[in-house]
Write a protein that holds these residues in place. Structure first.
Motif, PDB file in Angstrom:
ATOM      1  N   TRP A  65       0.808  -1.218   0.000  1.00 14.79           N
ATOM      2  CA  TRP A  65       0.000   0.000   0.000  1.00 14.79           C
ATOM      3  C   TRP A  65       0.838   1.263   0.000  1.00 14.79           C
ATOM      4  CZ3 TRP A  65       0.815   3.334   4.026  1.00 14.79           C
ATOM      5  CH2 TRP A  65       1.425   2.824   5.166  1.00 14.79           C
ATOM      6  N   TYR A  66       2.103   1.187   0.417  1.00 17.30           N
ATOM      7  CA  TYR A  66       2.922   2.401   0.464  1.00 17.30           C
ATOM      8  C   TYR A  66       3.527   2.742  -0.902  1.00 17.30           C
ATOM      9  CZ  TYR A  66       6.047  -1.475   1.689  1.00 17.30           C
ATOM     10  OH  TYR A  66       6.693  -2.685   1.733  1.00 17.30           O
ATOM     11  N   LEU A  67       3.173   2.003  -1.953  1.00 19.88           N
ATOM     12  CA  LEU A  67       3.511   2.377  -3.325  1.00 19.88           C
ATOM     13  C   LEU A  67       2.214   2.733  -4.039  1.00 19.88           C
ATOM     14  CD1 LEU A  67       6.176  -0.326  -4.295  1.00 19.88           C
ATOM     15  CD2 LEU A  67       6.550   1.972  -3.370  1.00 19.88           C
ATOM     16  N   LYS A  68       1.972   4.011  -4.269  1.00 17.60           N
ATOM     17  CA  LYS A  68       0.729   4.498  -4.854  1.00 17.60           C
ATOM     18  C   LYS A  68       0.833   4.485  -6.383  1.00 17.60           C
ATOM     19  CE  LYS A  68      -1.255   5.421  -0.921  1.00 17.60           C
ATOM     20  NZ  LYS A  68      -2.419   4.629  -0.464  1.00 17.60           N
ATOM     21  N   LEU A  69       0.158   3.521  -6.995  1.00 14.39           N
ATOM     22  CA  LEU A  69       0.204   3.403  -8.445  1.00 14.39           C
ATOM     23  C   LEU A  69      -0.717   4.423  -9.103  1.00 14.39           C
ATOM     24  CD1 LEU A  69       0.088  -0.481  -8.933  1.00 14.39           C
ATOM     25  CD2 LEU A  69       2.083   1.000  -9.013  1.00 14.39           C
ATOM     26  N   TYR A  70      -0.304   4.889 -10.288  1.00 15.42           N
ATOM     27  CA  TYR A  70      -1.120   5.780 -11.116  1.00 15.42           C
ATOM     28  C   TYR A  70      -1.478   5.018 -12.392  1.00 15.42           C
ATOM     29  CZ  TYR A  70       0.244   9.570  -8.008  1.00 15.42           C
ATOM     30  OH  TYR A  70       0.433  10.367  -6.909  1.00 15.42           O
ATOM     31  N   LEU A  71      -2.718   4.563 -12.465  1.00 12.41           N
ATOM     32  CA  LEU A  71      -3.125   3.714 -13.578  1.00 12.41           C
ATOM     33  C   LEU A  71      -3.087   4.460 -14.908  1.00 12.41           C
ATOM     34  CD1 LEU A  71      -4.013   0.799 -14.018  1.00 12.41           C
ATOM     35  CD2 LEU A  71      -6.382   1.547 -13.842  1.00 12.41           C
ATOM     36  N   HIS A  72      -3.236   5.776 -14.880  1.00 12.16           N
ATOM     37  CA  HIS A  72      -3.229   6.517 -16.145  1.00 12.16           C
ATOM     38  C   HIS A  72      -1.837   6.573 -16.773  1.00 12.16           C
ATOM     39  CE1 HIS A  72      -1.793   9.665 -13.375  1.00 12.16           C
ATOM     40  NE2 HIS A  72      -1.291  10.261 -14.459  1.00 12.16           N
ATOM     41  N   PRO A  93       1.916 -12.267 -29.068  1.00 10.02           N
ATOM     42  CA  PRO A  93       2.173 -12.775 -30.420  1.00 10.02           C
ATOM     43  C   PRO A  93       3.387 -13.696 -30.432  1.00 10.02           C
ATOM     44  CG  PRO A  93       1.843 -10.392 -30.409  1.00 10.02           C
ATOM     45  CD  PRO A  93       2.013 -10.812 -28.980  1.00 10.02           C
ATOM     46  N   PRO A  94       3.558 -14.481 -31.492  1.00  7.66           N
ATOM     47  CA  PRO A  94       4.726 -15.368 -31.566  1.00  7.66           C
ATOM     48  C   PRO A  94       6.024 -14.577 -31.599  1.00  7.66           C
ATOM     49  CG  PRO A  94       3.037 -16.005 -33.159  1.00  7.66           C
ATOM     50  CD  PRO A  94       2.625 -14.678 -32.604  1.00  7.66           C
ATOM     51  N   LYS A  95       7.031 -15.091 -30.898  1.00  7.08           N
ATOM     52  CA  LYS A  95       8.364 -14.495 -30.864  1.00  7.08           C
ATOM     53  C   LYS A  95       8.292 -12.991 -30.560  1.00  7.08           C
ATOM     54  CE  LYS A  95      10.872 -18.120 -31.793  1.00  7.08           C
ATOM     55  NZ  LYS A  95      11.937 -18.593 -30.887  1.00  7.08           N
ATOM     56  N   SER A  96       7.675 -12.672 -29.467  1.00  7.62           N
ATOM     57  CA  SER A  96       7.424 -11.268 -29.148  1.00  7.62           C
ATOM     58  C   SER A  96       8.052 -10.905 -27.808  1.00  7.62           C
ATOM     59  CB  SER A  96       5.915 -10.990 -29.103  1.00  7.62           C
ATOM     60  OG  SER A  96       5.286 -11.772 -28.104  1.00  7.62           O
ATOM     61  N   LEU A  97       8.240  -9.608 -27.637  1.00 12.53           N
ATOM     62  CA  LEU A  97       8.713  -9.017 -26.388  1.00 12.53           C
ATOM     63  C   LEU A  97       7.753  -7.897 -26.023  1.00 12.53           C
ATOM     64  CD1 LEU A  97      10.656  -8.343 -24.070  1.00 12.53           C
ATOM     65  CD2 LEU A  97      12.017  -7.012 -25.698  1.00 12.53           C
ATOM     66  N   ILE A  98       7.096  -8.046 -24.883  1.00  4.03           N
ATOM     67  CA  ILE A  98       6.123  -7.064 -24.412  1.00  4.03           C
ATOM     68  C   ILE A  98       6.657  -6.450 -23.122  1.00  4.03           C
ATOM     69  CG2 ILE A  98       3.788  -6.725 -23.534  1.00  4.03           C
ATOM     70  CD1 ILE A  98       2.818  -8.844 -25.378  1.00  4.03           C
ATOM     71  N   LYS A  99       6.529  -5.132 -23.031  1.00  2.00           N
ATOM     72  CA  LYS A  99       6.989  -4.417 -21.850  1.00  2.00           C
ATOM     73  C   LYS A  99       5.867  -3.536 -21.320  1.00  2.00           C
ATOM     74  CE  LYS A  99      10.471  -1.108 -20.224  1.00  2.00           C
ATOM     75  NZ  LYS A  99      11.651  -0.281 -20.600  1.00  2.00           N
ATOM     76  N   PHE A 100       5.559  -3.694 -20.030  1.00  2.00           N
ATOM     77  CA  PHE A 100       4.591  -2.847 -19.347  1.00  2.00           C
ATOM     78  C   PHE A 100       5.339  -1.950 -18.370  1.00  2.00           C
ATOM     79  CE2 PHE A 100       2.466  -6.978 -20.068  1.00  2.00           C
ATOM     80  CZ  PHE A 100       1.485  -6.556 -20.950  1.00  2.00           C
ATOM     81  N   SER A 101       4.866  -0.748 -18.230  1.00  2.00           N
ATOM     82  CA  SER A 101       5.463   0.185 -17.272  1.00  2.00           C
ATOM     83  C   SER A 101       4.368   1.031 -16.647  1.00  2.00           C
ATOM     84  CB  SER A 101       6.509   1.082 -17.948  1.00  2.00           C
ATOM     85  OG  SER A 101       5.909   1.852 -18.978  1.00  2.00           O
ATOM     86  N   ILE A 102       4.559   1.389 -15.390  1.00  2.00           N
ATOM     87  CA  ILE A 102       3.598   2.186 -14.637  1.00  2.00           C
ATOM     88  C   ILE A 102       4.361   2.960 -13.573  1.00  2.00           C
ATOM     89  CG2 ILE A 102       3.084   0.357 -12.979  1.00  2.00           C
ATOM     90  CD1 ILE A 102       0.172   1.306 -13.032  1.00  2.00           C
ATOM     91  N   SER A 103       3.890   4.156 -13.254  1.00  2.60           N
ATOM     92  CA  SER A 103       4.550   5.027 -12.284  1.00  2.60           C
ATOM     93  C   SER A 103       3.839   4.954 -10.940  1.00  2.60           C
ATOM     94  CB  SER A 103       4.573   6.476 -12.786  1.00  2.60           C
ATOM     95  OG  SER A 103       5.248   6.569 -14.022  1.00  2.60           O
ATOM     96  N   PHE A 104       4.572   5.309  -9.897  1.00  2.00           N
ATOM     97  CA  PHE A 104       4.008   5.308  -8.546  1.00  2.00           C
ATOM     98  C   PHE A 104       4.717   6.352  -7.694  1.00  2.00           C
ATOM     99  CE2 PHE A 104       7.276   1.980  -8.608  1.00  2.00           C
ATOM    100  CZ  PHE A 104       8.109   2.407  -7.588  1.00  2.00           C
ATOM    101  N   ASP A 105       4.084   6.698  -6.601  1.00  2.00           N
ATOM    102  CA  ASP A 105       4.645   7.568  -5.575  1.00  2.00           C
ATOM    103  C   ASP A 105       4.950   6.751  -4.334  1.00  2.00           C
ATOM    104  OD1 ASP A 105       4.579   9.806  -7.098  1.00  2.00           O
ATOM    105  OD2 ASP A 105       2.761  10.649  -6.217  1.00  2.00           O
ATOM    106  N   LYS A 106       5.962   7.172  -3.611  1.00  2.00           N
ATOM    107  CA  LYS A 106       6.351   6.502  -2.377  1.00  2.00           C
ATOM    108  C   LYS A 106       5.787   7.260  -1.183  1.00  2.00           C
ATOM    109  CE  LYS A 106      10.682   4.966  -4.510  1.00  2.00           C
ATOM    110  NZ  LYS A 106      12.161   4.946  -4.412  1.00  2.00           N
ATOM    111  N   VAL A 107       5.170   6.536  -0.292  1.00  2.00           N
ATOM    112  CA  VAL A 107       4.535   7.140   0.878  1.00  2.00           C
ATOM    113  C   VAL A 107       5.577   7.366   1.963  1.00  2.00           C
ATOM    114  CG1 VAL A 107       2.771   6.814   2.653  1.00  2.00           C
ATOM    115  CG2 VAL A 107       2.341   6.080   0.305  1.00  2.00           C
TER     116      VAL A 107
END
Length: 675
Positions: free
Chosen positions: A471-478, A521-535
């Motif tokens: 909970w002390y990492l506040k994610l920003y879904l946008h 997809p076949p032979k693929s590389l997917i990267k997800f990233s999201i930002s957060f604030d520290k409490v």
């Protein structure tokens, strides 16, 4: 325990038995007590009555068996006819799988499977409230009481030290977990006491295994919606189109929690061994020496409890307890040699099999070699080696029956030697799904989280991604961002992310949960990233070593991989029963029924999918830390001032002052008096 529906433990049980079994049986019991010069006490009545009932039941079973044996025609049961109750005794199986790895390490997998008697007196199987726990023989009583008391239908507990290297070792034969402790369970919610039962379950397991499971509180407990579904063929049958009527089934709740910083040591292994029927006195478990197990590159200890099927239609069900220990030994660390033996790996020998074990086997999975005649192993199995699987999944197996081997020669010995220690030329296994997770950003105020997932298959793969953040990492879904092959990708039509579930965190109440159904997809590389604030936490919420940081548990990826690629090894759909033909036949028949119902009866078995779970790295986050030196400075200065002021004042108030005349003044006064 009951006799004719009357409990044995009550004081009035003898009177009730006489009333229930009136007539000749009651008179016979009294006569037997008198013949043995015993009074007709409740203990005597209970003892004699139980013996008579056991004899009568055994005679009826023998009569029915002889009647069925006399019939030459095999009876085929239809789905509409009632199937007779098939009661099976408890059974215990032990297996040890050894496998050389491509980097010179040796993979060992201990598996101990305990079954409690089968039953089919209910339309559904409920391990928590069923009558399986009336008595205990091979099944550990401590586990049975936990399941019954807290209404647990399925339990999975794993202790892990180190991280499984998917890129170097491929996938394990049995499912592993992330570093630390992982616990997830399905609980019955009949009485709407899931949270209370979950808390009691964690505290009880904490005391049983000498671990810190009681720290799995509401702040780190989640309820996954897509991941960690029920396991086992029973649940496969229960989820079939023919059994989708859940109107009579009770509600069930899933709870998941992990402790990434929990250390695993001998005090966790000792109670785990005590759950085995033979403990570590005999059988394969005699190799479990803590000094050698915890000196390995990877160590994982698990307990899995789940309902399983005993027939193809899943009309007969039982409860299964699987205890596994997985280790990876670095045999070349000391002398540079890749040769190994059982006595060298564990510093112990297998004198004989466990007397209570139905089957006791040691299985050696021979490596895939690019060049022949690179190794030798002794002794050779009496029935020789054999191959299983097809194409890339073809594996050569050597199986040793300890029950027979220890009778002929004791102790059991197994060793492997390499002819060329430098060039081993083992074919490297390439995993289909590999994932990495890491933090981005700088400073102690803001940051980001990135996840890279590689699909090395030539087929399109559907995966489930679950990430739990404190909970002390506040994610920003946008700020959620998606990249495909290193380029930004706008997934407007849901081509990659089919479904996303996000549960925001509540301060000091619950963590944040992010679940996604992703199509890679076949032979693929997917990267997800999201930002957060520290409490900025309170100073009382920091651990004793505030400079170390806080541990963040690993993310879990659930994927269905094609078996014909040879990525899983053996085990098929069900990894918990390794090398058991009966389970594989049940799963195969289930697949045939599903393929015929879907109109794909000619589908090749090798095109089936195996479900695996991939765990990412555990992370360490540094939060804004108060200046803990300030209280120290204040305390030091305050103590100094108090010591000086209080010491001086106390000295002045308690000291006695007297006038002391120097010796020179005394002589002068004496001379004046003489004059």
């Amino acid at each position: 325990m009951t006799a004719g529906g009357v409990p044995y433990g009550s004081e009035s049980s003898a009177v009730k038995l006489k009333q229930k079994w009136h007539g000749p049986l009651a008179n016979l019991v009294e006569d037997l007590c008198k013949v043995n010069k015993m009074r007709t006490t409740p203990a005597c009545v209970l003892l004699i009555t139980g013996a008579l009932l056991a004899l009568s039941s055994s005679s009826s079973v023998a009569a029915s068996a002889s009647a069925s044996a006399s019939s030459d025609q095999q009876y085929v049961y239809s789905s509409r006819e009632p199937i007779p109750i098939a009661k099976a005794p408890e059974a215990f199986h032990e297996e040890l799988v050894l496998k050389p790895m491509n980097d010179g390490s040796v993979y060992s997998h201990f598996q101990f499977t305990t079954h409690i008697g089968t039953m089919m007196d209910e339309d559904r199987f409920d391990g928590a409230s069923s009558n399986l726990f009336a008595h205990y023989n091979l099944f550990p009583r401590s586990i049975g009481q936990i399941l019954h008391s807290f209404e647990v239908e399925e339990l999975h507990l794993t202790f892990t030290q180190g991280r499984w290297q998917y890129g170097d070792w491929g996938y394990p034969l049995a499912p592993s977990a992330g570093t630390g402790v992982e616990l997830w369970a399905w609980l019955s919610d009949d009485k709407r006491q899931t949270d209370a039962n979950w808390k009691a379950l964690t505290n009880t397991l904490s005391g049983l295994f000498c671990a810190s499971l009681n720290f799995i509180d509401k702040t780190i407990t989640v309820e996954p919606k897509m991941s960690f579904r029920n396991e086992g063929p029973y649940n496969v049958h229960a989820a079939s189109p023919d059994n989708r009527d859940n109107s009579t089934a009770p509600p069930r709740k899933l709870r998941y929690g992990s402790l990434p910083h929990e250390n695993v040591c001998t005090e966790n292994l000792t109670p785990w061994i005590k759950l085995l029927p033979c403990k570590s006195k005999a059988g394969i478990a005699s190799l479990l020496k803590s000094h050698k197990l915890f000196d390995s590159r990877f160590y994982s200890m698990a307990i899995h409890v789940r309902p399983v099927c005993e027939d193809e239609l899943c009309r007969v069900r039982s409860l299964e307890l699987v205890q596994t220990i997985t280790t990876v030994f670095d045999v070349a660390r000391h002398d540079g040699s890749f040769d190994w033996s059982i006595s060298g790996l564990f510093e112990r020998d297998i004198e004989h099999a466990c007397p209570l074990a139905t089957t006791s086997k040691v299985i050696l999975q021979l490596p895939h070699m690019l060049e022949p005649y690179q190794y030798d192993f002794n002794p050779k199995p009496p029935q020789g080696t054999y191959f299983e699987g097809t194409e890339d999944n073809k594996v050569e197996i050597a199986v040793y029956d300890l029950i027979q081997s220890t009778k002929e020669s004791s102790p059991f010995q197994l060793a492997m030697t390499w002819r060329d220690a430098k060039n081993r030329a083992i074919r490297q296994s390439r995993p289909g799904i590999v994932a990495h997770r890491y933090f981005t950003g700088y400073g102690q105020e803001r940051g980001g989280l990135s996840i890279e997932i590689h699909n090395n298959n030539w087929e399109q793969i559907d995966i489930l991604y679950m990430d739990t953040l404190p909970w002390y990492l506040k994610l920003y879904l946008h700020t959620f961002n998606l990249q495909l092959h290193g380029e930004p990708f706008e997934d407007k039509h849901g081509e990659i992310v089919k479904k996303m579930l996000y549960q925001p965190a509540v301060d000091r109440a619950r963590p944040a949960v992010l679940e996604m159904a992703v199509t890679m997809p076949p032979k693929s590389l997917i990267k997800f990233s999201i930002s957060f604030d520290k409490v900025f936490l309170k100073y009382t919420e920091h651990p004793p070593d505030a400079n170390r940081g806080f541990d963040v548990g690993c993310a879990v990826i659930t994927a269905n991989l094609p078996r014909h690629r040879g990525q899983i090894g053996r085990g098929g759909l069900d990894h918990l029963r390794v090398y058991q033909d009966r389970e594989s036949s049940l799963v195969k028949n289930k697949r045939l029924v599903e393929s015929e119902s879907s109109g794909q009866g000619d589908q090749d078995e090798d095109l089936a999918m195996d479900q695996i779970r991939v765990y990412t790295e555990t992370l360490l986050v540094s939060l804004p830390t108060p200046d803990f030196s300030m209280p120290y400075n204040v305390i030091t200065l305050t103590c100094t001032v108090i010591a000086l002021f209080f010491g001086s004042m106390f000295n002045l108030m308690t000291r006695n002052f007297e006038v002391v005349v120097p010796p020179a003044d005394k002589k002068a006064k004496g001379k004046e008096v003489k004059k």
